[in-house]
Design a protein around this motif. Structure first.
Motif, short mmCIF file in Angstrom:
data_model
loop_
_atom_site.label_atom_id
_atom_site.label_comp_id
_atom_site.label_asym_id
_atom_site.label_seq_id
_atom_site.Cartn_x
_atom_site.Cartn_y
_atom_site.Cartn_z
N PRO A 117 23.65 -5.14 98.11
CA PRO A 117 22.33 -6.16 98.91
C PRO A 117 21.23 -5.02 98.85
CG PRO A 117 23.98 -5.52 100.53
CD PRO A 117 24.51 -5.05 99.12
N ARG A 118 20.10 -6.00 99.13
CA ARG A 118 18.91 -5.19 99.35
C ARG A 118 18.66 -4.49 100.75
NH1 ARG A 118 14.95 -9.25 96.47
NH2 ARG A 118 15.99 -9.83 94.72
N ASN A 119 17.62 -3.74 100.96
CA ASN A 119 17.53 -3.41 102.03
C ASN A 119 17.24 -4.09 103.20
OD1 ASN A 119 18.06 -0.54 101.14
ND2 ASN A 119 15.86 -0.10 101.23
N GLY A 120 17.79 -4.12 104.56
CA GLY A 120 17.34 -5.06 105.54
C GLY A 120 18.31 -6.29 105.44
N ILE A 121 19.37 -6.56 104.36
CA ILE A 121 20.30 -7.59 104.30
C ILE A 121 21.58 -7.12 104.86
CG2 ILE A 121 21.11 -9.27 102.72
CD1 ILE A 121 18.38 -9.79 103.39
N LYS A 122 22.34 -8.07 105.59
CA LYS A 122 23.67 -7.93 106.05
C LYS A 122 24.45 -8.85 105.30
CE LYS A 122 22.14 -5.73 110.50
NZ LYS A 122 21.98 -5.86 111.64
N ALA A 124 28.51 -10.51 105.31
CA ALA A 124 29.61 -10.45 105.86
C ALA A 124 30.62 -11.57 105.40
CB ALA A 124 29.45 -10.82 107.61
N THR A 125 31.99 -10.97 105.46
CA THR A 125 32.75 -12.01 104.76
C THR A 125 33.94 -12.69 105.93
OG1 THR A 125 34.22 -10.25 104.08
CG2 THR A 125 32.73 -11.53 102.46
N PRO A 126 33.45 -13.49 106.67
CA PRO A 126 34.59 -14.05 107.60
C PRO A 126 35.87 -14.51 107.38
CG PRO A 126 32.63 -15.31 107.83
CD PRO A 126 32.43 -14.34 106.68
N LYS A 127 35.70 -15.10 106.23
CA LYS A 127 36.98 -15.51 105.44
C LYS A 127 36.94 -15.14 104.03
CE LYS A 127 37.61 -19.62 108.31
NZ LYS A 127 37.61 -21.29 108.06
N PRO A 128 37.93 -15.11 103.26
CA PRO A 128 38.13 -14.41 101.70
C PRO A 128 37.22 -15.42 101.07
CG PRO A 128 40.14 -14.42 102.54
CD PRO A 128 39.44 -14.98 103.84
N THR A 129 36.98 -16.83 101.40
CA THR A 129 36.30 -17.87 100.62
C THR A 129 34.93 -18.00 101.11
OG1 THR A 129 37.44 -19.56 101.50
CG2 THR A 129 38.15 -18.64 99.76
N GLU A 130 34.40 -17.40 102.12
CA GLU A 130 33.10 -17.51 102.71
C GLU A 130 32.20 -16.16 102.77
OE1 GLU A 130 33.31 -19.08 106.75
OE2 GLU A 130 34.46 -20.78 106.08
N ILE A 131 30.89 -16.54 102.51
CA ILE A 131 30.08 -15.34 102.60
C ILE A 131 28.82 -15.73 103.51
CG2 ILE A 131 28.62 -13.72 101.37
CD1 ILE A 131 30.05 -14.47 98.71
N LYS A 132 28.52 -14.95 104.40
CA LYS A 132 27.35 -15.02 105.20
C LYS A 132 26.38 -13.99 105.04
CE LYS A 132 26.55 -16.04 110.17
NZ LYS A 132 26.59 -17.22 110.41
N ILE A 133 25.11 -14.37 104.78
CA ILE A 133 24.07 -13.44 104.46
C ILE A 133 22.84 -13.46 105.56
CG2 ILE A 133 22.35 -12.92 102.91
CD1 ILE A 133 24.08 -14.34 100.84
N GLU A 134 22.50 -12.43 106.08
CA GLU A 134 21.47 -12.52 107.43
C GLU A 134 20.51 -11.48 107.02
OE1 GLU A 134 23.77 -11.66 110.70
OE2 GLU A 134 25.08 -13.14 110.91
N GLY A 135 19.43 -11.68 107.32
CA GLY A 135 18.33 -10.77 107.37
C GLY A 135 17.01 -11.30 108.04
N PRO A 136 15.91 -10.58 108.22
CA PRO A 136 14.73 -11.16 108.68
C PRO A 136 13.70 -11.73 107.58
CG PRO A 136 14.63 -8.69 108.48
CD PRO A 136 15.93 -9.13 107.99
#
Length: 177
Positions: A117-122, A124-136
């Motif tokens: 990922p790029r700088n500032g992007i977090k 997470a994979t809460p489940k093996p089939t889900e991806i959560k992308i967070e950032g400002p």
């Protein structure tokens, strides 16, 4: 006349905004963002917040009026609350997991796909089939989600692939005998 453009952008407590040399910088608890202002809008920082006005009555300056105001509003929202995008993996054996800061995707290919990922992007994979992308930054969060989705977009026959959590995949009927 822009209905949204004429509304001031409120600056909540804990957020600071500064305008220097046609660049606006917004700092908050989630990070710091900057934006180069277009030449055909005038931006002022007042007591009620940040106001945007067109520099003249040309069509281009009126078009950039609401766009600039929306961008500044998204910056303020991003440094206070942030933006998220959720992806779902649909398919047998499709998995996602984190390896340090990198995202490792098993998508039915002959190799695993590793995404940095790029700088500032977090990510997470809460489940093996889900991806959560967070950032400002709203644009960077959306671009990151689009890049991950492009590894295996959803196909219309079985629905397999990576899709946004709020996306509806139109299904097609297969061949008939």
């Amino acid at each position: 006349m822009s209905r949204l453009g004429k509304l001031p952008v409120e600056i909540p407590s804990g957020v600071s905004a500064a305008i220097n040399n046609a660049v606006i910088q917004v700092k908050g608890p989630k990070g710091e963002l900057s934006f180069a202002l277009p030449r055909n809008v005038a931006v002022e920082h007042g007591d009620d917040g940040i106001t945007v006005q067109p520099a003249d009555e040309s069509k281009e300056s009126r078009a950039m009026w609401g766009t600039t105001r929306a961008t500044i509003s998204n910056m303020v929202h991003g440094v206070t609350q942030g933006f998220t995008r959720d992806l779902e993996l649909i398919g047998v054996g499709y998995r996602a997991q984190m390896q340090g800061n990198d995202l490792k995707l098993s998508l039915g290919l002959s190799h695993d796909v590793v995404y940095t990922p790029r700088n500032g992007i977090k990510i997470a994979t809460p489940k093996p089939t889900e991806i959560k992308i967070e950032g400002p930054d709203k644009q960077v969060v959306g671009q990151t989600a689009a890049e991950i989705r492009d590894f295996r977009p959803p196909e219309p026959y079985k629905g397999k692939g990576i899709k946004y959590s709020d996306e509806y995949v139109r299904r097609k009927e297969g061949k008939k005998k």
